[in-house]
Scaffold this active site. Structure first.
Site, PDB file in Angstrom:
ATOM      1  N   LYS A  43      38.091  39.432  32.149  1.00  0.00           N
ATOM      2  CA  LYS A  43      38.712  39.357  33.478  1.00  0.00           C
ATOM      3  C   LYS A  43      40.105  38.777  33.300  1.00  0.00           C
ATOM      4  CE  LYS A  43      38.019  38.018  38.257  1.00  0.00           C
ATOM      5  NZ  LYS A  43      39.476  37.977  38.456  1.00  0.00           N
ATOM      6  N   ARG A 100      46.669  42.938  39.989  1.00  0.00           N
ATOM      7  CA  ARG A 100      45.992  44.228  40.110  1.00  0.00           C
ATOM      8  C   ARG A 100      47.022  45.323  40.351  1.00  0.00           C
ATOM      9  NH1 ARG A 100      40.506  45.083  42.046  1.00  0.00           N
ATOM     10  NH2 ARG A 100      40.014  47.284  41.751  1.00  0.00           N
ATOM     11  N   ARG A 150      47.514  45.283  44.658  1.00  0.00           N
ATOM     12  CA  ARG A 150      46.167  45.115  45.209  1.00  0.00           C
ATOM     13  C   ARG A 150      46.143  45.358  46.713  1.00  0.00           C
ATOM     14  NH1 ARG A 150      42.177  41.239  43.329  1.00  0.00           N
ATOM     15  NH2 ARG A 150      40.600  40.877  44.929  1.00  0.00           N
ATOM     16  N   PHE A 202      40.936  49.458  33.548  1.00  0.00           N
ATOM     17  CA  PHE A 202      39.478  49.386  33.501  1.00  0.00           C
ATOM     18  C   PHE A 202      38.796  50.516  34.257  1.00  0.00           C
ATOM     19  CE2 PHE A 202      40.955  46.308  36.749  1.00  0.00           C
ATOM     20  CZ  PHE A 202      40.444  46.897  37.895  1.00  0.00           C
ATOM     21  N   ARG A 261      31.180  45.422  48.210  1.00  0.00           N
ATOM     22  CA  ARG A 261      29.904  45.835  48.794  1.00  0.00           C
ATOM     23  C   ARG A 261      28.862  45.906  47.683  1.00  0.00           C
ATOM     24  NH1 ARG A 261      29.718  47.188  53.666  1.00  0.00           N
ATOM     25  NH2 ARG A 261      27.813  48.362  53.414  1.00  0.00           N
ATOM     26  N   LYS A 284      31.775  38.989  38.851  1.00  0.00           N
ATOM     27  CA  LYS A 284      32.696  38.211  38.018  1.00  0.00           C
ATOM     28  C   LYS A 284      32.041  36.895  37.618  1.00  0.00           C
ATOM     29  CE  LYS A 284      35.102  36.894  42.289  1.00  0.00           C
ATOM     30  NZ  LYS A 284      36.359  36.999  43.037  1.00  0.00           N
TER      31      LYS A 284
END
Length: 499
Positions: free
Chosen positions: A216, A221, A236, A295, A366, A372
């Site tokens: 991580k 992002r 993000r 990723f 969701r 994480k």
């Protein structure tokens, strides 16, 4: 539709704690809205304007002195047109401020007292909490009489809730219209998020052995789209940052594809190869010092992959970006998974991600297909106020009031001044007044817009704060310019940790 109906619905939603009642109230007003009214009504009730920033601050808003109208007369189109005109006056220049004040005075002068209060909060950003986003999706589904998952998927792929509502409520066959919304290269997709994992053992119990364990990264992002030689990059929050990351644009043009959509992180790296702090990665945007890692792959050369299992998407990703795939371990034993997490921490990363290989790409947080794992509990909360410091911190804004997200907005769950450097205190003192709504002798109260990552040792039941919980040994990790309010942690998440 009269604007007063929207304002009354907002008040009705805020007056009940029943999610079912909130959804019903929102659905009722959406069902009664004309086709051209659906999009603005959806945006306002979700707490934002479709026009984005208008250049109107609290100083301008507080300087408008007009008497409210006795009876409601403003329609939804009236208000939307006025907001369009105000947005067109954003910026500075000769006469712009005066024209903006005149336009604002005309709007507020035509509004009743309740409508005026709503408009001031909307224009000032106080409604922009994003807490109603999930409710609005359910309300759109209820108003259109379609499954919520169909609305949710269309929202993910379009990235725009008002337009999704218009599609659902303005079509003769709403299910078909919503299902026709597909991924478009060069239109950003709402990102899939991870849920916090309590421990590696619990996460493995949830997901089993068909998993991948990834580093991580402590970066920013990014979502990267390419079509031919055209490359665009979004953050993000789906804000375009293409011009700030020329190195990523150049690398993307070299990939062996014609069209692609990639999901990943970008971060600044020190000379020894270790990642720099998150704040340095954010500052690095625009200075050519960023390195991308990926990723996920959502599209490749005309083939959408969001409905494919993660294992398939990872295989496509590896063929495209090669060694730019985030370091990971596929189908590890429990022992190897624990070792992979230790390796991520030793490499200077903030933890690991554990993902189910059969999971499809679903926007938001969701379920628990992605989890994480961090060495301590960290939460993204919102700063509601800040107290002036004493002693060595006299003259600095120091002790922050922390809020967790609920369906109604944000509720206070604690305070902290721990973890703050002198640079942090200086930044808070310079920045927080820009978000000020009021103050007293000891405290500056803020619009709920500033997101802060907080590390804590646990949560306990307490009557000291309105949220009914207190944070144990809370300390500031960093401020999150990249984190939208709709993705901050909820009061329910904190309550789940109570001892």
């Amino acid at each position: 539709m009269l604007f007063a109906r929207v304002v009354a619905t907002s008040a009705e939603v805020g007056a009940t704690r029943s999610r079912k009642a909130k959804t019903a109230a929102l659905a009722a007003v959406l069902a009664d809205a004309a086709p051209g009214e659906v999009a603005p009504v959806t945006a306002w009730l979700a707490g934002f304007m479709r026009q984005g920033r208008t250049g109107i601050g609290w100083r301008t808003l507080s300087g408008v002195e007009v008497s409210p109208a006795d009876e409601p007369s403003l329609s939804v189109p009236d208000v939307e047109a006025a907001l369009d005109r105000l947005a067109a006056l954003a910026g500075s220049g000769t006469g712009v401020g005066a024209r903006r004040s005149a336009e604002l005075s005309a709007l507020l002068g035509a509004a009743t007292a309740d409508e005026g209060r709503f408009l001031v909060r909307l224009l000032g950003g106080e409604l922009r909490q994003g807490a109603l986003e999930g409710l609005m999706v359910e309300a759109v589904a209820a108003a259109a009489e379609v499954p919520a998952d169909v609305v949710r998927r269309a929202f993910m792929l379009s990235g725009q809730l008002p337009e999704t509502a218009w599609t659902a409520l303005g079509s003769e066959d709403p299910v078909a219209a919503l299902e026709a919304v597909g991924l478009e290269v060069m239109r950003p997709v709402r990102p899939m998020l991870a849920s916090p994992g309590d421990s590696l053992e619990d996460t493995l119990a949830d997901l089993g052995s068909e998993i991948v364990v990834e580093h991580k990264l402590d970066g920013a992002r990014i979502q990267v789209h390419r079509r031919g030689d055209e490359v665009r990059v979004w953050s993000r929050t789906l804000h375009e940052i293409t011009d700030a990351v020329p190195e990523i644009v150049a690398l993307t043009r070299e990939l062996p594809v014609d069209t692609v959509v990639l999901d990943g992180e970008t971060l600044a790296v020190a000379e020894d190869g270790r990642p720099r702090a998150f704040q340095e990665s954010m500052k690095g945007l625009g200075n050519g010092a960023m390195q991308p890692w990926y990723f996920d792959c959502l599209h490749r050369d005309g083939r959408d992959l969001v409905d494919e299992p993660l294992e398939t998407r990872r295989r496509e990703l590896a063929e495209i970006v090669g060694d730019r795939v985030i370091p990971s371990v596929l189908r590890p034993t429990p022992e190897r998974a624990a070792e992979a997490i230790r390796e991520a921490l030793a490499a200077g990363q903030e933890g690991s991600m554990v993902k189910a290989l059969d999971s499809t790409y679903t926007a938001g947080r969701r379920g628990k297909a992605w989890q994480k794992i961090k060495p301590s509990h960290t939460f993204d909360l919102v700063v509601l106020a800040c107290e002036w410091g004493s002693g060595r911190r006299r003259g600095w804004l120091s002790n922050i009031h922390l809020g967790a997200r609920t369906d109604d907005g944000f509720v206070m769950v604690g305070k902290t001044f721990k973890g703050m450097t002198d640079e942090t205190l200086r930044w808070q003192t310079e920045t927080f007044p820009q978000y000020e709504t009021s103050r007293d002798a000891s405290t500056v109260y803020l619009r709920p817009e500033i997101v802060v990552e907080i590390e804590l040792d646990g949560v306990q039941t307490s009557t000291r704060y309105p949220g009914g919980v207190a944070l144990r040994f809370a300390r500031v990790v960093r401020y999150r310019d990249d984190k939208p309010l709709a993705e901050t942690d909820t009061l329910d998440t904190l309550r789940a940790l109570r001892r």
